[in-house]
Scaffold this active site. Sequence first.
Site, PDB file in Angstrom:
ATOM      1  N   SER A   3       2.294   7.004  10.469  1.00 17.38           N
ATOM      2  CA  SER A   3       2.560   7.864   9.298  1.00 17.38           C
ATOM      3  C   SER A   3       2.805   9.320   9.456  1.00 17.38           C
ATOM      4  CB  SER A   3       1.384   7.799   8.116  1.00 17.38           C
ATOM      5  OG  SER A   3       1.589   8.541   7.124  1.00 17.38           O
TER       6      SER A   3
ATOM      7  N   TYR B 195      -7.858   8.216   6.169  1.00 20.37           N
ATOM      8  CA  TYR B 195      -6.462   7.317   6.429  1.00 20.37           C
ATOM      9  C   TYR B 195      -5.607   7.907   7.560  1.00 20.37           C
ATOM     10  CZ  TYR B 195      -1.940   5.519   5.854  1.00 20.37           C
ATOM     11  OH  TYR B 195      -0.482   4.928   5.889  1.00 20.37           O
TER      12      TYR B 195
ATOM     13  N   LYS C 152      -4.512   6.802  11.465  1.00 19.57           N
ATOM     14  CA  LYS C 152      -3.371   6.419  12.227  1.00 19.57           C
ATOM     15  C   LYS C 152      -3.449   7.249  13.428  1.00 19.57           C
ATOM     16  CE  LYS C 152      -1.326   4.061   9.056  1.00 19.57           C
ATOM     17  NZ  LYS C 152      -0.956   2.299   9.319  1.00 19.57           N
TER      18      LYS C 152
ATOM     19  N   TYR D 276       6.429   6.909   9.485  1.00 21.75           N
ATOM     20  CA  TYR D 276       7.044   6.807   8.535  1.00 21.75           C
ATOM     21  C   TYR D 276       6.975   8.014   7.647  1.00 21.75           C
ATOM     22  CZ  TYR D 276       6.066   1.718   9.136  1.00 21.75           C
ATOM     23  OH  TYR D 276       5.864   0.708   9.928  1.00 21.75           O
TER      24      TYR D 276
HETATM   25  P1  NAD Z   1       1.071  -2.678   2.015  1.00 21.02           P
HETATM   26  O1  NAD Z   1      -0.227  -2.638   1.637  1.00 21.02           O
HETATM   27  O2  NAD Z   1       1.872  -3.137   0.795  1.00 21.02           O
HETATM   28  O3  NAD Z   1       1.364  -3.642   3.223  1.00 21.02           O
HETATM   29  C1  NAD Z   1      -0.063  -3.906   4.080  1.00 21.02           C
HETATM   30  C2  NAD Z   1      -0.310  -5.267   4.213  1.00 21.02           C
HETATM   31  O4  NAD Z   1      -1.303  -5.452   5.199  1.00 21.02           O
HETATM   32  C3  NAD Z   1      -0.617  -6.075   2.971  1.00 21.02           C
HETATM   33  O5  NAD Z   1       0.063  -7.261   2.863  1.00 21.02           O
HETATM   34  C4  NAD Z   1      -2.272  -6.342   3.065  1.00 21.02           C
HETATM   35  O6  NAD Z   1      -2.446  -7.592   2.338  1.00 21.02           O
HETATM   36  C5  NAD Z   1      -2.114  -6.606   4.672  1.00 21.02           C
HETATM   37  N1  NAD Z   1      -3.541  -6.321   5.070  1.00 21.02           N
HETATM   38  C6  NAD Z   1      -4.464  -5.169   4.969  1.00 21.02           C
HETATM   39  N2  NAD Z   1      -5.559  -5.398   5.714  1.00 21.02           N
HETATM   40  C7  NAD Z   1      -5.396  -6.712   6.359  1.00 21.02           C
HETATM   41  C8  NAD Z   1      -6.127  -7.194   7.351  1.00 21.02           C
HETATM   42  N3  NAD Z   1      -7.587  -6.643   7.583  1.00 21.02           N
HETATM   43  N4  NAD Z   1      -5.696  -8.399   8.018  1.00 21.02           N
HETATM   44  C9  NAD Z   1      -4.608  -8.798   7.369  1.00 21.02           C
HETATM   45  N5  NAD Z   1      -3.706  -8.108   6.603  1.00 21.02           N
HETATM   46  C10 NAD Z   1      -4.205  -7.158   6.132  1.00 21.02           C
HETATM   47  O7  NAD Z   1       1.523  -1.452   2.595  1.00 21.02           O
HETATM   48  P2  NAD Z   1       2.971  -0.795   3.027  1.00 21.02           P
HETATM   49  O8  NAD Z   1       3.444   0.269   2.357  1.00 21.02           O
HETATM   50  O9  NAD Z   1       3.984  -2.243   3.269  1.00 21.02           O
HETATM   51  O10 NAD Z   1       2.681  -0.455   4.457  1.00 21.02           O
HETATM   52  C11 NAD Z   1       2.556  -1.142   5.457  1.00 21.02           C
HETATM   53  C12 NAD Z   1       2.138  -0.134   6.718  1.00 21.02           C
HETATM   54  O11 NAD Z   1       2.631   1.136   6.905  1.00 21.02           O
HETATM   55  C13 NAD Z   1       0.534   0.069   6.571  1.00 21.02           C
HETATM   56  O12 NAD Z   1      -0.054   0.198   7.792  1.00 21.02           O
HETATM   57  C14 NAD Z   1       0.761   1.431   6.057  1.00 21.02           C
HETATM   58  O13 NAD Z   1      -0.236   2.523   6.288  1.00 21.02           O
HETATM   59  C15 NAD Z   1       1.852   1.986   6.890  1.00 21.02           C
HETATM   60  N6  NAD Z   1       2.565   3.082   6.203  1.00 21.02           N
HETATM   61  C16 NAD Z   1       3.065   3.186   4.786  1.00 21.02           C
HETATM   62  C17 NAD Z   1       3.711   4.221   4.115  1.00 21.02           C
HETATM   63  C18 NAD Z   1       4.033   4.020   2.656  1.00 21.02           C
HETATM   64  O14 NAD Z   1       4.285   4.980   2.058  1.00 21.02           O
HETATM   65  N7  NAD Z   1       4.197   2.756   1.966  1.00 21.02           N
HETATM   66  C19 NAD Z   1       3.771   5.244   4.931  1.00 21.02           C
HETATM   67  C20 NAD Z   1       3.514   5.497   6.133  1.00 21.02           C
HETATM   68  C21 NAD Z   1       2.928   4.255   6.993  1.00 21.02           C
HETATM   69  C1  WQD Z   2       5.803  12.544  -3.281  1.00 23.33           C
HETATM   70  C2  WQD Z   2       5.991  13.791  -4.150  1.00 23.33           C
HETATM   71  C3  WQD Z   2       4.038  14.629  -5.333  1.00 23.33           C
HETATM   72  C4  WQD Z   2       3.484  11.100  -8.225  1.00 23.33           C
HETATM   73  C5  WQD Z   2       2.106   9.676   0.266  1.00 23.33           C
HETATM   74  C6  WQD Z   2       0.986   9.566   1.337  1.00 23.33           C
HETATM   75  C7  WQD Z   2       1.542   9.456   2.761  1.00 23.33           C
HETATM   76  C8  WQD Z   2       2.390   8.463   2.851  1.00 23.33           C
HETATM   77  C9  WQD Z   2       3.254   8.169   1.664  1.00 23.33           C
HETATM   78  C10 WQD Z   2       1.354   6.299   3.847  1.00 23.33           C
HETATM   79  C11 WQD Z   2       5.138  14.891  -4.244  1.00 23.33           C
HETATM   80  C12 WQD Z   2       5.130  14.157  -6.231  1.00 23.33           C
HETATM   81  C13 WQD Z   2       3.968  12.056  -7.060  1.00 23.33           C
HETATM   82  C14 WQD Z   2       3.628  11.601  -9.655  1.00 23.33           C
HETATM   83  C15 WQD Z   2       4.733  13.462  -8.644  1.00 23.33           C
HETATM   84  N1  WQD Z   2       1.788   7.248   2.827  1.00 23.33           N
HETATM   85  N2  WQD Z   2       4.585  13.248  -7.438  1.00 23.33           N
HETATM   86  N3  WQD Z   2       4.052  12.768  -9.712  1.00 23.33           N
HETATM   87  O1  WQD Z   2       2.211  12.292  -1.430  1.00 23.33           O
HETATM   88  O2  WQD Z   2       4.293  12.819   0.071  1.00 23.33           O
HETATM   89  O3  WQD Z   2       2.749  10.735   0.566  1.00 23.33           O
HETATM   90  O4  WQD Z   2       2.723   8.526   0.485  1.00 23.33           O
HETATM   91  O5  WQD Z   2       1.231   6.786   4.905  1.00 23.33           O
HETATM   92  O6  WQD Z   2       0.404   9.486   3.464  1.00 23.33           O
HETATM   93  O7  WQD Z   2       0.160  10.821   1.265  1.00 23.33           O
HETATM   94  O8  WQD Z   2       4.043  10.773  -1.346  1.00 23.33           O
HETATM   95  O9  WQD Z   2       5.105   9.617  -3.497  1.00 23.33           O
HETATM   96  O10 WQD Z   2       2.637  10.368  -3.694  1.00 23.33           O
HETATM   97  O11 WQD Z   2       4.765  12.126  -3.632  1.00 23.33           O
HETATM   98  O12 WQD Z   2       5.133  14.785  -9.043  1.00 23.33           O
HETATM   99  O13 WQD Z   2       3.344  11.005 -10.418  1.00 23.33           O
HETATM  100  O14 WQD Z   2       6.015  13.334  -5.527  1.00 23.33           O
HETATM  101  O15 WQD Z   2       3.474  15.714  -5.798  1.00 23.33           O
HETATM  102  O16 WQD Z   2       5.637  16.240  -4.343  1.00 23.33           O
HETATM  103  P1  WQD Z   2       3.179  11.795  -0.554  1.00 23.33           P
HETATM  104  P2  WQD Z   2       4.020  10.733  -3.241  1.00 23.33           P
END
Ligand code: NAD
Ligand code: WQD
Length: 338
Positions: A125, A149, A153, A177
């Site tokens: 991330s 968190y 990572k 991502y």
């Molecule tokens: P999500 O919660 O929708 O998907 C994660 C999945 O992992 C879920 O289906 C959950 O049930 C499963 N899971 C969690 N712990 C588990 C375990 N111990 N064993 C088996 N399954 C397990 O989240 P997502 O948005 O699809 O994210 C997927 C990955 O990408 C995560 O590792 C997250 O940290 C990373 N990521 C997400 C974002 C984002 O903004 N969505 C950004 C950066 C990184």
């Molecule tokens: C985006 C923008 C907020 C909600 C998070 C995690 C990051 C990654 C992705 C996993 C910001 C603004 C938001 C609202 C708002 N996840 N906002 N009103 O914070 O960039 O990233 O998700 O790895 O680790 O921190 O994403 O979608 O929460 O916010 O104004 O109700 O929208 O302040 O500027 P963020 P976000």
Amino acid sequence: MGRVLVTGGAGYIGSHVMVVLGRKGYRCVCLDNFSNSSPRAVERAQVLAPGAIEAVEADIRDTEALRRVLAGADISSVIHLAGLKAVGESVEKPALYRDNNVRGTQCLLEALAGSGVRTFVFSSSATVYGNATAMPIGEDAPTAPASPYGENKLEIERMLAKLAGEDPSWRVASLRYFNPVGAHESGTIGEHPSGTPNNLMPYVCQAAAGLRGPLRVFGTDYPTPDGTGIRDYIHVMDLAEGHMAALTALPLTPPGTVMTVNLGTGMGHSVLEVVDTFERVNGVKVPRELAGRRPGDVPICYADCSRARQLLRWSSRRTLEDMCRDAWRWQVLNPAGY
Ligand code: NAD
Ligand code: WQD
């Protein structure tokens, strides 16, 4: 070609990854404990990619269950998405996050050690960069995660780099991502966070649908053109295609390769730009109110994507308009999620 083990495949990003892979001829084994997802997501992914996806319910911390899957399923590579991902919750429950995310990955690697699988793609991330000041953010920028968190990572990235350093039969891609949003264009799979959404796009969708109060725009005094925060939003289908690009690229790299690659668009959009675009392309109103800054937020964050272009031959194709349209289609067709 063996199958791809997709941990966390039932989740938001994993379901899209499996559909992209499945439609390109890959076969996937989805391994998920459904702690933050629904089996229906897998069923719908199976409809979008017929015959390509098999589902196993298991926890990545259950090494024996993993060994059973690896023994019988002809797996040749892993995309590891399983994990807990709520930044705020990780501050409240750091031990839970460490156990699920870091120990979970250790268990997975332990199970893989006894198999021939040595190609590994990890969901990292942009949160590992913390409060970066120089934009765009390249992969060599300093890391400084601001939450347990984010620390998880980075620790996992380092664990994987160490592994490949000690045993060059591994090939690893850690994909960082930026802000994934949107949904598959069919509107049948998408993102449905439980409870009140923390992230911008799901909140915008639910506010537009009248399911939530007005969107609070967190911070209007940032040093940005309209004063609101800027992020690199990337369509989840582009992101999913980035995973396929990584799976294609890794086998062609020298043994022991560890690549750390940003997946973003390279473009930043402000909160108001997102909301205005959403209203314009979807012809709906997003009730909103201006609010103070959200603690922990950075003003601006967007990716330098040149490494992804060079190493993965991948770049994003979809626009902010596409992201808003596809997110809204999913919301309208599935107001209560799965
Ligand atoms: P999500 O919660 O929708 O998907 C994660 C999945 O992992 C879920 O289906 C959950 O049930 C499963 N899971 C969690 N712990 C588990 C375990 N111990 N064993 C088996 N399954 C397990 O989240 P997502 O948005 O699809 O994210 C997927 C990955 O990408 C995560 O590792 C997250 O940290 C990373 N990521 C997400 C974002 C984002 O903004 N969505 C950004 C950066 C990184
Ligand atoms: C985006 C923008 C907020 C909600 C998070 C995690 C990051 C990654 C992705 C996993 C910001 C603004 C938001 C609202 C708002 N996840 N906002 N009103 O914070 O960039 O990233 O998700 O790895 O680790 O921190 O994403 O979608 O929460 O916010 O104004 O109700 O929208 O302040 O500027 P963020 P976000």
